[in-house]
Enzyme design. Structure first.
Site, PDB file in Angstrom:
ATOM      1  N   ILE A  76     -49.715 -47.156  30.130  1.00 54.35           N
ATOM      2  CA  ILE A  76     -48.622 -47.706  29.172  1.00 54.35           C
ATOM      3  C   ILE A  76     -48.937 -48.359  28.091  1.00 54.35           C
ATOM      4  O   ILE A  76     -50.174 -49.047  27.969  1.00 54.35           O
ATOM      5  CB  ILE A  76     -47.459 -48.058  29.849  1.00 54.35           C
ATOM      6  CG1 ILE A  76     -47.731 -49.534  30.487  1.00 54.35           C
ATOM      7  CG2 ILE A  76     -46.728 -47.228  31.069  1.00 54.35           C
ATOM      8  CD1 ILE A  76     -46.674 -50.321  31.155  1.00 54.35           C
ATOM      9  N   THR A 119     -53.093 -48.141  24.997  1.00 55.60           N
ATOM     10  CA  THR A 119     -52.494 -48.023  26.197  1.00 55.60           C
ATOM     11  C   THR A 119     -53.422 -48.968  27.212  1.00 55.60           C
ATOM     12  O   THR A 119     -54.542 -49.220  26.904  1.00 55.60           O
ATOM     13  CB  THR A 119     -52.238 -46.767  26.948  1.00 55.60           C
ATOM     14  OG1 THR A 119     -53.814 -46.246  27.044  1.00 55.60           O
ATOM     15  CG2 THR A 119     -51.332 -45.742  26.258  1.00 55.60           C
ATOM     16  N   ASP A 120     -52.781 -49.404  28.412  1.00 55.71           N
ATOM     17  CA  ASP A 120     -53.693 -50.304  29.424  1.00 55.71           C
ATOM     18  C   ASP A 120     -53.933 -49.562  30.646  1.00 55.71           C
ATOM     19  O   ASP A 120     -53.799 -48.237  30.428  1.00 55.71           O
ATOM     20  CB  ASP A 120     -52.668 -51.453  29.803  1.00 55.71           C
ATOM     21  CG  ASP A 120     -51.421 -51.050  30.493  1.00 55.71           C
ATOM     22  OD1 ASP A 120     -51.292 -49.778  30.937  1.00 55.71           O
ATOM     23  OD2 ASP A 120     -50.506 -51.941  30.461  1.00 55.71           O
ATOM     24  N   LEU A 121     -54.531 -49.940  31.596  1.00 55.41           N
ATOM     25  CA  LEU A 121     -55.005 -49.538  32.642  1.00 55.41           C
ATOM     26  C   LEU A 121     -53.894 -48.484  33.405  1.00 55.41           C
ATOM     27  O   LEU A 121     -54.144 -47.604  33.869  1.00 55.41           O
ATOM     28  CB  LEU A 121     -55.501 -50.195  33.707  1.00 55.41           C
ATOM     29  CG  LEU A 121     -56.421 -49.727  34.704  1.00 55.41           C
ATOM     30  CD1 LEU A 121     -57.481 -49.019  34.234  1.00 55.41           C
ATOM     31  CD2 LEU A 121     -57.085 -50.871  35.517  1.00 55.41           C
TER      32      LEU A 121
END
Length: 129
Positions: A19, A14-16
């Protein structure tokens, strides 16, 4: 014939925003293609060692439809759309509970020891026809 490959989303995927980072969908579908070929009875390491043939991605057309999130259980579906002498076109879809999250059309090319296109080996062609 549709091949199904389960994937769990880990924190590292996931990203910041929490997601799945867009490039990780490409990793998910790569893993699914590897398992699809393995289930067809093809050992890619042996294919390279004995015949010098590997597969390279020539083109990817991708649609990001809905986000996946940490701990989601996903399924990657892989289907052969077209095969020519040296090329395969696959449709790959990432689903969560039947909902399409990501869809891609992937063109693969068989490459021989010199880096030039090579005929897809019979060991792979036979189970697909």
């Amino acid at each position: 014939m549709t091949h199904r490959f389960p994937v769990r989303v880990y924190y590292e995927d996931t990203d910041l925003a929490g997601i799945v980072y867009y490039a990780n969908y490409l990793k998910f579908i790569e893993r699914a293609r590897t398992e699809w070929v393995r289930e067809l009875g093809v050992n890619q390491a042996r294919l390279k060692a004995e015949e010098g043939i590997v597969f390279a991605v020539r083109r990817v057309e991708a649609d990001y439809l809905h986000p996946a999130r940490f701990d989601d259980e996903l399924v990657v579906e892989t289907e052969l759309e077209q095969m020519t002498g040296a090329r395969m076109v696959l449709r790959q879809t990432v689903l969560r509970d039947g909902e399409r999250l990501f869809a891609a059309i992937v063109t693969l090319v068989a490459i021989g020891p010199t880096g030039a296109p090579a005929r897809i080996p019979a060991i792979l062609r036979q189970p697909l026809h």
